[in-house]
Design a protein around this motif. Structure first.
Motif, short mmCIF file in Angstrom:
data_model
loop_
_atom_site.label_atom_id
_atom_site.label_comp_id
_atom_site.label_asym_id
_atom_site.label_seq_id
_atom_site.Cartn_x
_atom_site.Cartn_y
_atom_site.Cartn_z
N LYS A 167 0.86 -1.18 0.00
CA LYS A 167 0.00 0.00 0.00
C LYS A 167 0.90 1.23 0.00
CE LYS A 167 -1.94 -1.08 3.91
NZ LYS A 167 -2.85 -0.98 5.10
N ALA A 168 0.33 2.39 -0.42
CA ALA A 168 1.15 3.60 -0.48
C ALA A 168 0.32 4.83 -0.17
CB ALA A 168 1.79 3.73 -1.86
N GLY A 169 0.99 5.89 0.26
CA GLY A 169 0.34 7.17 0.53
C GLY A 169 1.37 8.26 0.72
N TYR A 170 0.90 9.51 0.87
CA TYR A 170 1.80 10.66 0.90
C TYR A 170 1.32 11.70 1.92
CZ TYR A 170 3.99 15.02 -0.61
OH TYR A 170 4.68 16.20 -0.64
N ALA A 171 2.29 12.42 2.50
CA ALA A 171 1.97 13.55 3.38
C ALA A 171 3.16 14.50 3.44
CB ALA A 171 1.61 13.07 4.79
N ASN A 172 2.90 15.73 3.90
CA ASN A 172 3.94 16.74 4.09
C ASN A 172 4.30 16.89 5.55
OD1 ASN A 172 4.74 18.14 1.57
ND2 ASN A 172 2.54 18.53 1.39
N GLY A 173 5.58 17.14 5.80
CA GLY A 173 6.04 17.51 7.12
C GLY A 173 6.83 18.80 7.01
N VAL A 174 7.46 19.21 8.10
CA VAL A 174 8.25 20.45 8.11
C VAL A 174 9.58 20.18 8.80
CG1 VAL A 174 8.40 22.84 8.88
CG2 VAL A 174 6.20 21.91 8.15
N PHE A 175 10.69 20.55 8.14
CA PHE A 175 12.01 20.48 8.75
C PHE A 175 12.37 21.89 9.19
CE2 PHE A 175 16.80 20.15 8.03
CZ PHE A 175 17.02 19.65 9.30
N ARG A 176 12.25 22.15 10.47
CA ARG A 176 12.33 23.52 10.97
C ARG A 176 13.73 24.12 10.94
NH1 ARG A 176 8.37 20.69 13.01
NH2 ARG A 176 6.32 21.64 13.35
N LEU A 177 14.74 23.31 10.68
CA LEU A 177 16.10 23.84 10.56
C LEU A 177 16.43 24.24 9.13
CD1 LEU A 177 18.17 21.46 12.89
CD2 LEU A 177 17.39 23.79 13.34
N GLN A 197 17.96 31.77 -1.03
CA GLN A 197 17.23 33.02 -1.15
C GLN A 197 15.79 32.91 -0.68
OE1 GLN A 197 16.63 33.98 -5.37
NE2 GLN A 197 17.47 31.98 -5.85
N SER A 198 15.22 31.73 -0.71
CA SER A 198 13.90 31.50 -0.14
C SER A 198 13.88 30.09 0.41
CB SER A 198 12.80 31.68 -1.20
OG SER A 198 12.93 30.72 -2.21
N ALA A 199 12.98 29.83 1.31
CA ALA A 199 13.02 28.55 1.99
C ALA A 199 11.65 27.90 2.02
CB ALA A 199 13.56 28.71 3.41
N ASP A 200 11.51 26.77 1.33
CA ASP A 200 10.35 25.91 1.48
C ASP A 200 10.79 24.79 2.40
OD1 ASP A 200 8.26 24.18 1.34
OD2 ASP A 200 8.26 23.95 -0.84
N ALA A 201 10.43 24.87 3.65
CA ALA A 201 10.92 23.92 4.65
C ALA A 201 10.11 22.64 4.70
CB ALA A 201 10.92 24.58 6.03
N SER A 202 9.20 22.45 3.75
CA SER A 202 8.37 21.25 3.77
C SER A 202 9.18 20.01 3.41
CB SER A 202 7.19 21.40 2.81
OG SER A 202 7.64 21.56 1.48
N ILE A 203 8.76 18.90 3.98
CA ILE A 203 9.33 17.59 3.66
C ILE A 203 8.23 16.76 3.03
CG2 ILE A 203 10.39 15.49 4.56
CD1 ILE A 203 11.34 17.04 6.95
N GLY A 204 8.47 16.23 1.86
CA GLY A 204 7.52 15.34 1.24
C GLY A 204 7.87 13.90 1.58
N VAL A 205 6.93 13.17 2.12
CA VAL A 205 7.17 11.77 2.51
C VAL A 205 6.15 10.88 1.81
CG1 VAL A 205 7.34 10.12 4.40
CG2 VAL A 205 8.05 12.49 4.76
N PHE A 206 6.64 9.99 0.99
CA PHE A 206 5.80 9.01 0.30
C PHE A 206 6.09 7.65 0.94
CE2 PHE A 206 5.21 5.90 -3.16
CZ PHE A 206 3.89 6.16 -3.49
N LYS A 207 5.07 7.06 1.54
CA LYS A 207 5.25 5.81 2.28
C LYS A 207 4.69 4.63 1.52
CE LYS A 207 2.80 4.92 6.08
NZ LYS A 207 2.38 4.92 7.51
#
Length: 457
Positions: A167-177, A197-207
């Motif tokens: 099975k598979a799925g996806y969600a976003n997280g945040v790497f605050r550093l 120059q800009s920061a998208d701190a999101s982490i994409g995790v596909f499980k």
């Protein structure tokens, strides 16, 4: 502007991006591996193979091994289609080696090159995949390249043998550093600010997990590169290392009892919002691996926390697209970094006066992978954050769209046209002239993302 776009196809097939992927690697090989299911049900398998060079084979400046290196592979079969995802703890592939390895993987896996993603973690502390011993900062080695290629093919074979219903799925997280580093002004500051120059701190995790809920794969894409600012590296250390991102991979794997494989890939390049290299009264230099380990732990735990909230499905649709954009080439001298130029009166380095020389057109390879409602946009060059933001905001589901930089490909950096006058490090390192790559990438990626969604991907 003279440019040529060669569309290789919008495929109802899987192209996968380099992200941190974790996948079950210890499952025993089946005597009769299942074929790709035609119903859309998912089969998945993975493998991790050690690619640490022998000490006696190391070219200078490398003299010893600090941490092990691995190549990690995930194979996904669904709806009669196969995707092969390969990520190595490596800095980059020379273009001819990349093409050769892609061809070999295609033959081993029985799938077209358009269905294969071959990526690196961008670690700066090991040998390039290049037969040429003299390379960009880091050396190459014909012997190490040959041995590593064989290990990559072995990992593909093992991953195919390890497939099982999934099975598979996806969600976003945040790497605050993730974010801007305060590494300083001057040429070094220009180099850093250009990358952050800009920061998208999101982490994409596909499980990907078994039908019983045991993790098979965690794919993660994140912006920060392999190391931590202020700690050295980048070909200046004598020890081979997978760097901070390699520590994060192993941290995740060990937290799951080494029953998964964790593969990390870099998205839009940015830094770590800290600088342990600061100097001041009473300060002693930090122990580099202590700092890297701390950052890797924070990153690894955020990946795990994100993975735990993902809802998975037994059905997965796979589609992909790929283009090669040819742009007018240029070579800038010197590079805008502290080791290449200086305006200090007593410096022996060239002045930071930058000159462009025309070179032959340079290819930029990019594409998309659609996994149900999760989209990966990938490029073989580092795409600057502001350009990635345009693609993400223009996608049908921005929160489900992530960028993956496969490696330091022929273009090196895709830079916004308006940044060229700044002569930041990415501008001087980019191998293409203003007016082609930025617009071509953004427009091409958006066209592919929307076409894939419209076709039902």
């Amino acid at each position: 502007m003279n440019r040529k776009i060669s569309r290789l196809a919008l495929l109802s097939t899987a192209l996968f991006a380099p992200l941190v992927v974790a996948a079950a690697v210890i499952a025993p090989a089946q005597s009769a591996p299942p074929s790709a299911p035609a119903s859309g049900a998912l089969l998945a398998g993975a493998a991790r193979v050690d690619i640490t060079p022998a000490v006696e084979d190391l070219p200078k400046p490398f003299e010893s091994i600090e941490s092990r290196l691995y190549v990690r592979t995930v194979v996904l079969d669904s709806g009669g289609k196969r995707a092969v995802l390969v990520v190595g703890d490596l800095p980059m592939f020379a273009p001819d080696i990349f093409d050769d390895v892609m061809t070999r993987i295609s033959k081993e896996a029985g799938t077209a090159p358009e269905n294969i993603m071959l990526a690196v973690t961008h670690t700066h502390d090991t040998v390039r995949m290049d037969n040429n011993p003299v390379g960009i900062i880091l050396p190459g080695s014909e012997k190490i390249t040959r041995i590593t290629t064989a290990a990559i093919l072995s990992s593909v074979k093992q991953a195919i043998a390890n497939r099982q219903p999934a099975k598979a799925g996806y969600a976003n997280g945040v790497f605050r550093l993730a974010g801007r580093s305060d590494a300083g002004a001057g040429a070094e500051g220009a180099a850093v600010s250009g990358r952050t120059q800009s920061a998208d701190a999101s982490i994409g995790v596909f499980k990907v997990e078994t039908l019983a809920g045991e993790p098979i794969a965690l794919m993660v894409s994140n912006g920060p590169g392999p190391g931590v600012p202020g700690l050295g590296g980048g070909g200046r250390r004598p020890k081979v290392s997978a760097d901070m991102v390699g520590m994060a991979e192993r941290y995740i794997e060990q937290r799951y009892g080494d029953k998964v494989v964790a593969m990390y890939t870099v998205g839009a390049p940015m830094g770590i919002a800290m600088n342990p290299g600061r100097k001041g009264p009473g300060l002693v230099p930090p122990e580099p691996n202590t700092v890297k380990g701390a950052v890797a732990t924070v990153l690894g735990e955020e990946v795990i926390a994100t993975a735990l909230k993902i809802k998975t499905s037994e059905k997965l649709t796979i589609s992909g697209s790929l283009e090669v954009l040819m742009c007018p080439g240029k070579s800038t001298s010197p590079l805008n970094n502290p080791g290449s130029c200086s305006d200090a009166p007593d410096s022996k380095l060239p002045r930071c006066v930058f000159t462009d020389t025309d070179i032959a057109p340079v290819p930029l390879r990019f594409g998309t992978i659609q996994l149900s409602d999760f989209t990966i946009v990938h490029s073989d060059a580092n795409v600057m954050p502001s350009l990635w933001t345009k693609v993400k905001q223009g996608a049908p589901k921005p929160a489900n769209t992530m960028l993956v930089s496969l490696g330091y490909g022929p273009v090196h950096y895709v830079v916004p046209d308006e940044d060229y006058p700044t002569n930041s490090y990415p501008v001087t390192a980019s191998m293409v002239k203003r007016g082609c790559a930025a617009t071509g990438f953004v427009n091409g990626a958006l066209k592919m993302v929307n076409a894939s969604k419209a076709s039902g991907g």
